[in-house]
Motif scaffolding. Structure first.
Motif, short mmCIF file in Angstrom:
data_model
loop_
_atom_site.label_atom_id
_atom_site.label_comp_id
_atom_site.label_asym_id
_atom_site.label_seq_id
_atom_site.Cartn_x
_atom_site.Cartn_y
_atom_site.Cartn_z
N LYS A 264 -61.74 -17.48 -188.61
CA LYS A 264 -61.29 -16.81 -189.83
C LYS A 264 -62.43 -16.04 -190.47
CE LYS A 264 -57.45 -19.15 -189.51
NZ LYS A 264 -56.30 -18.52 -188.86
N GLN A 265 -62.09 -14.95 -191.15
CA GLN A 265 -63.04 -14.28 -192.02
C GLN A 265 -62.94 -14.98 -193.37
OE1 GLN A 265 -62.78 -10.03 -192.25
NE2 GLN A 265 -62.44 -9.81 -190.05
N VAL A 266 -64.05 -15.50 -193.84
CA VAL A 266 -64.06 -16.25 -195.09
C VAL A 266 -64.64 -15.37 -196.19
CG1 VAL A 266 -64.93 -18.30 -196.29
CG2 VAL A 266 -64.25 -18.45 -193.88
N LEU B 204 -62.79 -9.82 -210.80
CA LEU B 204 -63.25 -10.48 -209.57
C LEU B 204 -63.26 -9.48 -208.45
CD1 LEU B 204 -61.27 -13.86 -209.19
CD2 LEU B 204 -63.65 -13.58 -209.81
N GLU B 205 -64.12 -9.73 -207.48
CA GLU B 205 -64.07 -9.03 -206.22
C GLU B 205 -64.26 -10.07 -205.13
OE1 GLU B 205 -67.26 -6.18 -206.34
OE2 GLU B 205 -68.80 -7.69 -205.97
N ALA B 206 -63.84 -9.75 -203.91
CA ALA B 206 -63.98 -10.67 -202.78
C ALA B 206 -65.05 -10.14 -201.84
CB ALA B 206 -62.65 -10.80 -202.04
N ARG B 207 -65.93 -11.05 -201.40
CA ARG B 207 -66.99 -10.67 -200.48
C ARG B 207 -67.00 -11.63 -199.30
NH1 ARG B 207 -70.70 -6.63 -201.91
NH2 ARG B 207 -70.25 -5.84 -203.98
N ARG B 208 -67.22 -11.08 -198.12
CA ARG B 208 -67.22 -11.86 -196.88
C ARG B 208 -68.51 -12.64 -196.75
NH1 ARG B 208 -66.29 -9.64 -190.73
NH2 ARG B 208 -66.31 -11.70 -189.77
N VAL B 209 -68.38 -13.92 -196.33
CA VAL B 209 -69.55 -14.77 -196.16
C VAL B 209 -69.55 -15.37 -194.75
CG1 VAL B 209 -69.75 -15.36 -198.61
CG2 VAL B 209 -68.39 -16.83 -197.10
N LEU C 36 -63.30 -23.15 -191.37
CA LEU C 36 -62.56 -21.90 -191.22
C LEU C 36 -63.29 -20.92 -190.31
CD1 LEU C 36 -61.27 -21.47 -194.87
CD2 LEU C 36 -59.95 -22.13 -192.86
N LEU C 37 -64.60 -20.85 -190.44
CA LEU C 37 -65.37 -19.98 -189.54
C LEU C 37 -65.21 -20.43 -188.09
CD1 LEU C 37 -68.59 -19.46 -191.68
CD2 LEU C 37 -66.82 -17.75 -191.19
#
Length: 191
Positions: free
Chosen positions: A76-78, A89-94, A71-72
């Motif tokens: 894409k921002q993953v 939950l929270e979402a964090r960019r990796v 995806l990277l």
């Protein structure tokens, strides 16, 4: 509060699905993963998405961490979920360089140093599930983390389900929400 019969049905199905998945050989799971990932990566909805929330599969779940570099590479921002107190939950960019931390439940998640992403900024969520049914309803691990997170989400949702555990119907409650599409390693599922 779920009814006792629904709770018991879910518990029985979890046991049966876990047993079926555990009976699969590592080679069978790897072959299944390859098909699931090729089909997921070919989705038009994924091509149109800029920000994608994955999960890091553990145990007999698809090894979705393998999707991060693909995806990277596509620009894409993953994002990965991070568990919060109170079953949130929270979402964090990796990135490929991001250090992932093993949560007490065993899954890998991003650290607090990874940038936080607002739920409404996510274009597509890959939703985990022990199994899914043909209408897109899922049976999760039972913690309710994703049920709460998806309750306010308006973007696209996709589930990956091994054909060995695809159900005709999973027990569900009023708050359960189906995913938009179930990708299997077998026959296509309408959605």
């Amino acid at each position: 509060m779920p009814s006792t019969s629904i709770t018991e049905e879910k518990a029985a199905l979890r046991r049966a699905v876990r047993a079926r998945l555990s009976a699969m050989s590592p080679e069978e799971r790897a072959e299944s993963d390859g098909i699931l990932f090729r089909r997921f990566l070919a989705l038009p909805g994924l091509a149109a998405a800029d920000r994608v929330l994955l999960f890091c599969g553990m145990g007999t779940e698809p090894d979705t961490a393998r999707l991060i570099p693909a995806l990277l590479d596509r620009g894409k921002q993953v994002l990965l979920p991070r568990c919060l107190p109170g079953r949130g939950l929270e979402a964090r960019r990796v990135t490929e360089e991001s250090a992932l931390i093993r949560h007490r439940y065993g899954m890998l998640e991003p650290g607090e140093d990874c940038p936080l992403a607002a739920r409404e900024s996510i274009d597509l969520i890959l939703v985990p599930g022990l199994c899914f049914d043909r209408l897109g309803y899922r049976l999760g691990q039972g913690g309710g983390y994703y049920d709460r997170y998806l309750a306010g989400y308006a973007g696209s949702t996709v589930g990956l389900c091994r054909r060995a555990v695809l159900q005709e119907a999973v027990p569900r409650e009023a708050h359960d929400r189906p995913v938009d599409l179930v990708v299997t390693d077998g026959e296509p599922v309408p959605g």
